[in-house]
Design a protein around this motif. Structure first.
Motif, short mmCIF file in Angstrom:
data_model
loop_
_atom_site.label_atom_id
_atom_site.label_comp_id
_atom_site.label_asym_id
_atom_site.label_seq_id
_atom_site.Cartn_x
_atom_site.Cartn_y
_atom_site.Cartn_z
N ALA A 70 53.62 31.10 45.83
CA ALA A 70 52.45 30.23 45.77
C ALA A 70 51.43 30.77 44.79
O ALA A 70 50.85 30.01 43.98
CB ALA A 70 51.83 30.10 47.16
N VAL A 71 51.18 32.07 44.81
CA VAL A 71 50.21 32.66 43.88
C VAL A 71 50.70 32.54 42.45
O VAL A 71 49.94 32.16 41.54
CB VAL A 71 49.95 34.14 44.25
N ALA A 72 51.96 32.86 42.20
CA ALA A 72 52.50 32.79 40.84
C ALA A 72 52.44 31.38 40.27
O ALA A 72 52.21 31.19 39.07
CB ALA A 72 53.95 33.29 40.84
N ALA A 73 52.62 30.37 41.14
CA ALA A 73 52.60 28.98 40.68
C ALA A 73 51.19 28.51 40.33
O ALA A 73 51.02 27.61 39.50
CB ALA A 73 53.19 28.07 41.76
N GLU A 74 50.19 29.12 40.92
CA GLU A 74 48.81 28.66 40.74
C GLU A 74 48.08 29.38 39.61
O GLU A 74 46.96 29.01 39.28
CB GLU A 74 48.02 28.84 42.04
N HIS A 75 48.70 30.41 39.03
CA HIS A 75 48.00 31.22 38.04
C HIS A 75 48.81 31.37 36.77
O HIS A 75 50.04 31.33 36.77
CB HIS A 75 47.68 32.60 38.62
N LYS A 76 48.08 31.56 35.67
CA LYS A 76 48.68 31.85 34.37
C LYS A 76 48.03 33.11 33.80
O LYS A 76 47.75 33.20 32.60
CB LYS A 76 48.47 30.67 33.40
N ASP A 77 47.80 34.07 34.65
CA ASP A 77 47.09 35.27 34.24
C ASP A 77 47.76 36.50 34.84
O ASP A 77 48.94 36.45 35.23
CB ASP A 77 45.62 35.19 34.68
N LEU A 78 47.02 37.60 34.90
CA LEU A 78 47.58 38.85 35.39
C LEU A 78 48.08 38.73 36.83
O LEU A 78 49.04 39.39 37.22
CB LEU A 78 46.52 39.95 35.29
N LEU A 79 47.43 37.88 37.61
CA LEU A 79 47.86 37.71 39.00
C LEU A 79 49.26 37.11 39.07
O LEU A 79 50.04 37.45 39.96
CB LEU A 79 46.84 36.82 39.73
N GLN A 80 49.58 36.22 38.13
CA GLN A 80 50.94 35.67 38.07
C GLN A 80 51.94 36.78 37.76
O GLN A 80 53.00 36.87 38.40
CB GLN A 80 51.03 34.58 37.00
N VAL A 81 51.59 37.63 36.81
CA VAL A 81 52.49 38.73 36.43
C VAL A 81 52.74 39.66 37.60
O VAL A 81 53.89 40.05 37.89
CB VAL A 81 51.87 39.50 35.24
N LYS A 82 51.68 40.01 38.29
CA LYS A 82 51.80 40.92 39.44
C LYS A 82 52.66 40.31 40.54
O LYS A 82 53.50 41.00 41.14
CB LYS A 82 50.40 41.24 39.96
N SER A 83 52.46 39.01 40.79
CA SER A 83 53.25 38.33 41.82
C SER A 83 54.72 38.26 41.43
O SER A 83 55.62 38.47 42.26
CB SER A 83 52.70 36.91 42.05
N GLU A 84 55.00 37.95 40.17
CA GLU A 84 56.39 37.87 39.70
C GLU A 84 57.09 39.23 39.81
O GLU A 84 58.26 39.30 40.20
CB GLU A 84 56.42 37.37 38.26
N PHE A 85 56.36 40.29 39.49
CA PHE A 85 56.96 41.61 39.59
C PHE A 85 57.31 41.93 41.05
O PHE A 85 58.39 42.46 41.34
CB PHE A 85 55.99 42.66 39.05
N ALA A 86 56.40 41.58 41.97
CA ALA A 86 56.67 41.81 43.38
C ALA A 86 57.87 40.99 43.86
O ALA A 86 58.68 41.45 44.68
CB ALA A 86 55.43 41.47 44.21
N LEU A 87 58.00 39.76 43.34
CA LEU A 87 59.16 38.94 43.68
C LEU A 87 60.45 39.59 43.20
O LEU A 87 61.49 39.55 43.88
CB LEU A 87 59.00 37.54 43.10
N GLY A 88 60.39 40.20 42.02
CA GLY A 88 61.56 40.92 41.53
C GLY A 88 61.96 42.04 42.48
O GLY A 88 63.16 42.24 42.76
N ASN A 89 61.00 42.76 43.00
CA ASN A 89 61.29 43.84 43.95
C ASN A 89 61.91 43.31 45.24
O ASN A 89 62.77 43.97 45.86
CB ASN A 89 60.02 44.62 44.26
#
Length: 413
Positions: free
Chosen positions: A309-328
């Motif tokens: 949900a966070v990654a879908a709502e942002h196009k900034d550093l917060l998206q990057v951080k969320s995507e990295f956590a999803l990878g983990n």
């Protein structure tokens, strides 16, 4: 006396006394008439001139007041109350929408008459102007001088608070913490001096409440995460503090818990932030922290919902951080191909090395994480290429030394 006296000096004294009484009663026009009458008979009467300026200010004529007060400072520099006149002149300038002239006058008073009862407030006023201009070094100096010279408890509180903020804005977090701590200590001394008792849960005034929260924030900025957490619970209960500050510090408390790997506490604090401050500017960051904590606690499905949900709502550093956590999360599920794709999205999906500098640490982490997944799953050549890319593209990353070690191991094989 005015009707019966035959002595001109006595009569004029009576005029001026009546002018003062009328001024104190708020009758500015009547007082102004008396002051002008007194000046007609004694043009060099400085106390009458000052009273005229006060009446002009009271009548909403600040430009006239500026003229009158300036006349005193220029023509009668030895006037016994010239510091008071400069103080009145500075406020008249402010009322005339001349802030630069007001600040210069406050500064002149403070520098020329350091023992004046107005000097401490003038230092504070100059500090406010410097702070508004983001000259935080000069502001800090002024606030320090105000703290050092005032006997007014309210002014001391405000000066300490703004001194602390000036240090904080300059990144001097230790000095800022000391000033906020002193502000709290002075408040406690005042309570005990009047027979009261200091209690941790006692409600504080807004400035002191903000100071308690800022002590937590200063510790967070100094990476003193355990100390930040220890002071958080009492600080967040101070409802008089600004809501935006409480929301930010609540998020940073959650991040402090995450830094020391206390994932249960991190989740609780993220939940706290989302429950109490759902509409704050920090809400999505709190949701991201919650997702990361849930993932570390093994609650993958719930974590994934938050992070997606966070990654879908942002196009900034917060998206990057969320995507990295999803990878983990995909790594933890042993879905290695999906994990690598997610890490690649972080590393290359936002412009690569052309992305904003704040993205680079996460991109380097993602390349390293992808390389480790590939290495562990037997794809050595692909892993080696990623390790080399990390060394070449992100030489200052903390992961670069580990990438070199992995490359050396490959060469030895």
């Amino acid at each position: 006396c005015l009707e019966r006296s035959t002595q001109p000096e006595v009569t004029n004294d009576a005029r001026l006394l009546r002018a003062k009484v009328r001024y104190d009663r708020g009758n500015f026009s009547g007082s102004l008439a008396d002051a002008n009458d007194a000046l007609t008979h004694q043009p060099r009467r400085t106390d009458a001139l000052r009273l005229r300026g006060l009446c002009e200010a009271g009548l909403g004529k600040p430009a006239d007041a500026v003229t009158t007060f300036t006349q005193i400072t220029v023509s009668y520099p030895d006037y016994a109350d010239v510091d008071r006149v400069l103080y009145d002149l500075a406020w008249a300038y402010l009322a005339s929408n001349k802030p630069e002239e007001a600040t210069a006058t406050f500064a002149k008073l403070a520098d020329s008459y350091p023992k004046s009862p107005f000097a401490a407030e003038c230092h504070y006023r100059v500090g406010e102007a410097k702070y508004a201009a983001q000259d935080f070094a000069a502001a800090a100096k002024c606030y320090f001088l105000a703290c050092d010279s005032t006997t007014n408890p309210e002014l001391l509180d405000k000066s300490l608070h703004k001194l602390a903020w000036s240090c904080f804005e300059r990144g001097q977090f230790g000095a800022a913490e000391e000033a906020f701590d002193r502000q709290i200590a002075v408040m406690h001394e005042r309570i005990t001096a009047t027979g009261g008792k200091v209690a941790a849960a006692a409600p504080l005034d807004p400035l002191s409440a903000d100071a308690m929260l800022m002590i937590v924030e200063c510790r967070f900025q100094q990476q003193q995460y355990q100390l930040a957490l220890e002071s958080f619970d009492a600080a967040i209960e101070q409802r008089a503090a600004s809501e935006s500050l409480r929301a930010m510090v609540c998020l940073h408390a959650a991040q402090s818990a995450a830094e020391i790997k206390n994932w249960q506490r991190a989740r609780e604090l993220a939940d706290h932030a989302l429950r109490d401050f759902p509409a704050s500017q920090w809400a999505d960051e709190a949701r991201c922290e919650r997702g990361i904590a849930l993932a570390e606690l093994g609650q993958f499905e719930e974590a994934q919902r938050d992070l997606v949900a966070v990654a879908a709502e942002h196009k900034d550093l917060l998206q990057v951080k969320s995507e990295f956590a999803l990878g983990n999360i995909h790594v933890a599920r042993k879905d290695y191909d999906t994990a690598v794709r997610m890490f690649f999205k972080v590393a290359y999906g936002h412009g690569g090395t052309a992305a904003p500098a704040s993205f680079h640490p996460w991109q380097a982490e993602a390349i390293f994480a992808a390389a480790r997944v590939l290495e562990d799953s037997g794809r050595q050549d692909s892993a080696r290429k990623l390790f080399q890319e990390l060394v070449d593209s992100y030489p200052t990353s903390p992961r670069t030394a580990l990438a070199r070690q992995s490359l050396e191991r490959t060469l030895r094989r």
